[in-house]
Design a protein around this motif. Structure first.
Motif, short mmCIF file in Angstrom:
data_model
loop_
_atom_site.label_atom_id
_atom_site.label_comp_id
_atom_site.label_asym_id
_atom_site.label_seq_id
_atom_site.Cartn_x
_atom_site.Cartn_y
_atom_site.Cartn_z
N THR A 269 -0.25 -24.88 23.09
CA THR A 269 -1.29 -25.84 24.05
C THR A 269 -2.87 -25.80 23.06
O THR A 269 -3.44 -26.97 23.31
CB THR A 269 -1.46 -25.25 25.71
N ALA A 270 -2.98 -25.09 22.64
CA ALA A 270 -4.67 -25.42 21.85
C ALA A 270 -4.62 -25.41 21.04
O ALA A 270 -3.00 -26.33 20.43
CB ALA A 270 -4.68 -23.19 20.78
N GLU A 271 -5.69 -26.07 20.08
CA GLU A 271 -5.44 -26.82 19.72
C GLU A 271 -5.29 -26.35 18.01
O GLU A 271 -4.90 -25.76 17.55
CB GLU A 271 -7.07 -27.67 19.04
N THR A 325 -1.04 -17.86 23.83
CA THR A 325 -0.96 -19.42 24.25
C THR A 325 -0.27 -18.75 25.92
O THR A 325 -0.28 -19.02 27.05
CB THR A 325 0.39 -19.81 23.12
N ASN A 330 -4.78 -22.70 26.80
CA ASN A 330 -5.63 -23.74 26.29
C ASN A 330 -6.46 -22.96 24.97
O ASN A 330 -8.39 -23.54 25.57
CB ASN A 330 -6.19 -24.62 25.98
#
Length: 586
Positions: A269-271, A325, A330
């Motif tokens: 979910t992170a960039e 994660t 995020n």
């Protein structure tokens, strides 16, 4: 009008209880003084006095007077002021509710009954909350909550196990198990909500006034239906169409939500820049560790020998991203710096241990002998050399690096069962980002042959036969980055190091990397290889020198720790592409 019983102030009640306790204590003392002065009488009187004092000291009163001050002799309660401030608004709210309901008491109807119910509920809620926060019942309430949570978890686990037994196919992979558990949680929540609603409905049915009103309304409605049946039919048809359309839209919405939750639960979910940046920071920690090991001999000089027992340095970036994660969702690169340090400290352990051995060596020394000539009486001196065995201290620095792997760290990080399941799902799907870290595959191809018949003539070599007997014990064991024993499973170099050390051939290479094992071998041509030699590969992941090692068994085959430990042909295009050299253990 009945005369209401006057309530006595709490302070007066408290003072009377205190005065009664003081009178009892005073009487006990007077009785004790009237007793005979003998030792027996004194001891008996003292025991009664001590008992009276003990009873008095054990009595802890928790009353507060109307002004919010602590009553004399009561137990200390630093929250009394807060309780008074909370209790006063609570009483005011309760009083306002009583006043509002009683003022409308002349017009009693269903709304008034509902208001009375609201009044009682509100008053009970305010007093219950007030009492719960400031009394010993808070502990019981917390304990009840914990017990209820444990019960819920046990029920969900039982439902999950039953579902797995009834449908074994659902447990085929971590993703299926995770989806099944999420569905069971939803079912359990719905069942629990339905039970609560049933209890509430049962309580509502107890109202006779509401039942009578409902009955009367139903009769009127029935009469209306009889008089306007044709209109009702048209309305029902229209309503049915609305329900059908609404159901279709709702089903699509539910399906879309389900798909969205599934995609979200299986994805990082992170960039991208934060995922890759955190991995770059972790690689920097590993580079610093590698440089530290390379500089040990210059930083710790003066030793006669340096012995290295080193695991591979490296990590699977997907394992790191999956762990971060489930912990942070995020996350940003800066947010996880402290956690990167913690994970690194759990994955690697570098120890330096000094060892002193008492050894002996032969030294040549020079002596002088004298000789007197008996005829001339002259004395001659002659130098000569001789050897002696002497003891000396031999200093060794043992350098050991262990690598447990991030997968092992993840299971020791205090994650919940749900988090561990999601971690496994993220590893199964690679967070739906196969291209995020390039072509990373530490567990090189394996499971080609779990059962392979080695030619009989190869087993005539006793050393090779002992190696294979040890190696075949672990066929099918999974690849675990940093693993070096049967208890943790193995990576490629950990497996070969274990087999060499435990084959009974008198070898000991410690825990070496693939590149480190080359230092224990004489490099030979591939055409000269025989069963028992080691075969090295390069470029299976981003590291210098040898990156993978196996044990050659003859016939173009090797046994190695792929995924899992298995036999494999070295003639395939993959192994031909990555071939490095052959080595024979000294």
């Amino acid at each position: 009008m009945e005369k209401k019983q006057e309530k006595q102030p709490v302070g007066q009640k408290l003072r009377r209880e205190r005065e009664g306790a003081d009178n009892t204590l005073r009487q006990n003392r007077q009785k004790a003084e009237k007793k005979p002065e003998g030792d027996a009488g004194k001891k008996k009187a003292q025991r009664k006095l001590i008992q009276a004092e003990t009873k008095k000291s054990k009595k802890k009163l928790h009353f507060v007077d109307p002004e919010g001050k602590k009553a004399p002799g009561s137990a200390k309660n630093p929250a009394s002021a807060a309780r008074a401030m909370t209790h006063t608004p609570a009483a005011a709210v309760s009083g306002k509710l009583h006043q509002a309901v009683n003022s409308n008491n002349e017009d009693r109807n269903v709304g008034v009954d509902a208001a009375h119910f609201t009044e009682g509920t509100a008053e009970g809620t305010v007093h219950a909350a007030d009492h719960m926060v400031y009394s010993h019942k808070l502990k019981k309430y917390s304990k009840a909550q914990k017990l209820e949570a444990k019960t819920d978890k046990a029920n969900i686990d039982a439902m999950f196990q039953e579902a797995m037994q009834n449908n074994p196919g659902a447990a085929s992979n971590p993703f299926s198990r995770w989806r099944q558990r999420q569905e069971i949680k939803k079912q359990y929540a719905a069942m629990k909500a339905g039970q609560d609603a049933a209890h509430t409905g049962a309580a509502a049915k107890g109202s006779k006034r509401f039942t009578d009103t409902l009955k009367e309304t139903g009769e009127r409605l029935l009469q209306f239906v009889k008089n306007h049946s044709h209109i009702i039919i048209l309305m029902l048809c229209a309503g049915l169409m609305v329900l059908v359309i609404s159901g279709m839209v709702s089903s699509c919405s539910m399906m879309m939500n389900s798909m969205g939750n599934t995609i979200l639960g299986t994805s990082f979910t992170a960039e991208d820049e934060d995922l890759q940046g955190a991995d770059t920071d972790y690689e920097a920690l590993e580079t610093a560790l590698r440089n530290s090991i390379n500089n040990i001999e210059s930083e710790y000089p003066g030793y006669d020998e340096y012995r290295y027992n080193l695991a591979e340095i490296g990590h699977n970036p997907y394992e790191l991203a999956a762990l971060l994660t489930v912990q942070f969702e995020n996350y940003t690169r800066s947010q996880v710096q402290a956690e990167l340090q913690r994970i690194f400290g759990e994955q690697y352990e570098l120890t330096l241990e000094e060892e002193v051995e008492i050894r002996t060596r032969t030294e040549t020394r020079t002596g002088t002998s004298s000789y007197t000539d008996p005829e001339t009486g002259e004395t001659y001196e002659e130098d000569y050399e001789y050897e002696v065995e002497v003891e000396y201290e031999y200093y060794i620095l043992n350098v050991t690096l262990t690598n447990t792997g991030i997968g092992v760290v993840a299971r020791g990080s205090g994650l919940t069962d749900d988090q561990l399941e999601r971690y496994d799902v993220l590893m199964e799907t690679r967070g739906n980002r196969d291209d995020l870290f390039g072509d990373v595959n530490f567990a090189v191809p394996g499971s080609e042959y779990l059962d392979y018949d080695i030619p009989g003539e190869a087993l005539t070599d006793e050393k090779f036969r002992r190696m294979i007997e040890e190696a075949e014990k672990y066929l099918g064991y999974p690849y675990v980055w940093g693993g070096s024993s049967p208890s943790t499973s193995f990576d490629c170099s950990g497996f070969v190091s274990w087999v060499i050390n435990h084959s009974g051939n008198g070898w000991n290479v410690g825990r070496s990397t693939a590149n480190g094992l080359m230092g224990y071998c004489d490099i030979i041509r591939k055409s000269e290889a025989k069963p028992g030699d080691l075969i090295f590969f390069q470029g299976t992941y981003n590291t210098s020198g040898a990156s993978h090692v196996g044990i050659y068994v003859g016939g173009g085959m090797m046994i190695h720790c792929g995924n899992p430990i298995s036999y494999a042909s070295i003639e395939t295009s993959y192994w031909q592409q990555h071939y490095y050299c052959m080595g024979r253990i000294r």
